[in-house]
Design a protein around this motif. Structure first.
Motif, mmCIF file in Angstrom:
data_model
loop_
_atom_site.group_PDB
_atom_site.id
_atom_site.type_symbol
_atom_site.label_atom_id
_atom_site.label_comp_id
_atom_site.label_asym_id
_atom_site.label_seq_id
_atom_site.Cartn_x
_atom_site.Cartn_y
_atom_site.Cartn_z
ATOM 1 N N GLN A 373 -27.649 14.448 -67.471
ATOM 2 C CA GLN A 373 -28.699 13.479 -67.171
ATOM 3 C C GLN A 373 -28.459 12.766 -65.841
ATOM 4 O O GLN A 373 -29.098 11.741 -65.569
ATOM 5 C CB GLN A 373 -28.793 12.445 -68.300
ATOM 6 N N SER A 374 -27.523 13.278 -65.061
ATOM 7 C CA SER A 374 -27.196 12.688 -63.739
ATOM 8 C C SER A 374 -26.834 11.216 -63.860
ATOM 9 O O SER A 374 -27.283 10.381 -63.074
ATOM 10 C CB SER A 374 -28.375 12.869 -62.774
ATOM 11 N N GLY A 375 -26.002 10.905 -64.845
ATOM 12 C CA GLY A 375 -25.549 9.528 -65.052
ATOM 13 C C GLY A 375 -26.511 8.670 -65.841
ATOM 14 O O GLY A 375 -26.315 7.448 -65.942
ATOM 15 N N GLY A 376 -27.523 9.283 -66.456
ATOM 16 C CA GLY A 376 -28.539 8.511 -67.174
ATOM 17 C C GLY A 376 -28.011 7.802 -68.400
ATOM 18 O O GLY A 376 -28.422 6.671 -68.700
ATOM 19 N N LEU A 377 -27.072 8.433 -69.137
ATOM 20 C CA LEU A 377 -26.533 7.807 -70.349
ATOM 21 C C LEU A 377 -25.729 6.564 -70.005
ATOM 22 O O LEU A 377 -25.870 5.512 -70.650
ATOM 23 C CB LEU A 377 -25.665 8.819 -71.106
#
Length: 545
Positions: A373-377
């Motif tokens: 998530q490209s650092g989304g979490l």
């Protein structure tokens, strides 16, 4: 003592807890500022006390495993364990850290990945170090602390019929004063540490339940008010469970907790990068054993960077020490009949192994999802808090609504069993050490625990819970250290007695005659059970010679 007799410990503890609750309700900002000032002083100037104390507990636990006292039974010499291994381990898991594993399973490795203590953030080295330090915080140190407290209590209670009180373990050091004012002060301190230790966990659990409900259902707001409603509902549940006693409510819920937790872990394992999780487990355990001394004593004395140490390591060491009177008393209650060696290996080995597996699975899965998530979490955690991490993580799995619902029920069940066991222990400590305190006493302490958690949440949310934990645990460090010294003094004295008794028995002619006859009977029985034809080294049988 009558069954419902309340001691001075009950009334003094009730008074202190009530004062704090009223303080938190009517002057929440003052509570937050005072806790912040004291917390900062303890973390910056006295953190080394936690470091040295917990290290001492680990070394003492290792000595008890390999030392000469291992065969001593926690009870009468021929007494058998009261509970099976599965039930015993379920009790350990539920009381010791069930809520914490669920709460921090995803969020702690991910947070360390972006803010590692020594390596570059957001790198392969940071991923490896994140799992290493997570296992460090949930490994030998907490369970060694629990083991020392529990061992001292169970030894004096079940082997020497002392009251099931923290103060009873001090008799070898202070004699009859253990039943007087000094003893009462020790028990009051244990009650106070237990209240804040459990209030911290209840606050974390209630916050995560609220986050799960808010994340899963539209219209439910993730607010302090909703969290207080959750605390009220679950309080009713654990009071009902507490009324049924250890052999019903806590036992059955503990079984359910461990089965559901293992099922959830297997679910994530099978749908995730299974091979990487296995390799991560072996790598993390190897790194942990290799780097344990340097991590244990590390105080960042020369770098001066204390943020990670204060926010994570010292908080955890304080949390484990604050939980030790509760968890220790409960483990002691369910460990009758174990030998010291069996007890320490069981308390330290199985939970640490389970924690390593748990964090390897959820940690790797969380890091992988965050990368996809490209650092989304991680950004979601920063925006909405640690309590949403598990549900944001589970949302991407198949049957997400069902799995998230199961996770909420698991957290609630851990919430109930931890609070249930806590009311049981507080009842024991405040009724003179009764193994089965009255329902009224347990209900009273259940309400106090809920009110304390609510007052801390009103005063400053999860940060206030953590600060209160660090402060309340500090004086209890010295109580546990003295318990360890007292236990070793008693064990050393009894070991000398047992050794002399054994020598006396060996020189007793009557015993030698009886033992000789028993030995001959054992040899005859053994000869009957071996094959009639034994094979020699050259391949020929005896009969062929």
């Amino acid at each position: 003592m009558k069954k419902n007799t309340l001691t001075v410990v009950f009334w003094c503890s009730l008074l202190l807890a009530s004062v704090f609750i009223l303080w938190g309700i009517f002057l929440p900002e003052n509570v937050e500022s005072v806790l912040g000032a004291v917390d900062g002083f303890v973390a910056s100037n006295l953190g080394w006390v936690y470091i040295l104390a917990t290290t001492g507990f680990v070394l003492l636990a290792l000595f008890l495993i390999f030392g000469p006292f291992g065969k001593i039974t926690l009870g009468k010499p021929d007494e058998k364990p009261e509970y099976s291994y599965f039930t015993w381990f379920a009790f350990l898991f539920t009381a010791g850290m069930g809520v914490g594993l669920v709460f921090f399973g995803v969020t702690e490795p991910l947070t360390h990945y972006y803010s590692p203590p020594t390596t570059e953030a957001n790198s392969i080295a940071a991923a490896e170090e994140s799992l290493l330090y997570t296992l460090f915080h949930w490994g030998f140190h907490p369970w060694a602390t629990y083991a020392i407290v529990a061992l001292a209590l169970s030894y004096f209670k079940f082997r020497h019929n002392s009251p099931a009180l923290i103060s009873s373990a001090f008799t070898p050091l202070i004699g009859k004063h253990a039943q007087g004012g000094i003893g009462h002060s020790i028990d009051i301190l244990a009650v106070f540490a237990t209240i804040f230790g459990i209030a911290t966990s209840l606050g974390l659990g209630a916050s995560q339940i609220t986050a799960g409900l808010s994340y899963s259902f539209e219209g439910i707001e993730n607010s302090t008010f909703t969290t207080l409603v959750v605390i009220a509902v679950v309080t009713v549940a654990f009071i009902l469970s507490a009324a049924s006693g250890v052999d019903k409510g806590i036992r059955y819920l503990s079984w359910m907790n461990i089965v559901v937790a293992i099922a959830l872990m297997i679910f994530v394992f099978l749908l995730g990068s299974s091979i990487q999780m296995i390799e991560s487990f072996t790598t993390t355990v190897g790194n942990y054993l290799q780097n344990l001394p340097s991590m244990t004593f590390g105080m960042n004395a020369f770098t001066g960077e204390r943020e990670f140490l204060n926010d994570w390591t010292l908080f955890y060491w304080a949390w484990w020490i604050g939980w030790s009177p509760f968890v220790g008393t409960f483990i002691a209650r369910v460990s009758r009949g174990r030998t010291i060696r069996e007890f320490v290996i069981g308390v330290m080995g199985v939970p640490v192994l389970f924690s390593a597996i748990w964090f390897s699975i959820f940690g790797v899965a969380g890091l992988e999802m965050d990368a996809n998530q490209s650092g989304g979490l991680y950004q979601l955690i920063m925006d909405q808090g640690n309590e949403v991490a598990l549900f944001a993580f589970l949302e991407s799995y198949p049957m997400a609504p069902v799995i998230m619902g199961i996770a909420i029920l698991l957290i609630a069940s851990f919430f109930v069993t931890s609070a249930d066991a806590a009311t049981f222990v507080l009842g024991m400590l405040t009724t003179g050490g009764r193994l089965n305190p009255s329902v009224k006493v347990k209900i009273a302490w259940g309400l106090i625990l809920a009110a304390t958690a609510a007052a801390l949440l009103i005063s400053g949310g999860l940060e206030a819970l953590e600060m209160a934990m660090l402060i309340a645990a500090f004086p209890f460090v010295f109580v546990v250290l003295l318990m360890a010294i007292s236990l070793m003094k008693a064990l050393s004295s009894e070991y000398d007695i047992l050794k002399l008794e054994r020598k006396h028995r060996d020189w007793d002619p009557r015993y030698q005659k009886e033992s000789h006859q028993e030995l001959e009977e054992m040899k005859e029985e053994f000869d009957k059970n071996i094959p009639e034809e034994s094979i020699q080294g050259d391949g020929e049988s005896k009969d062929s010679k």
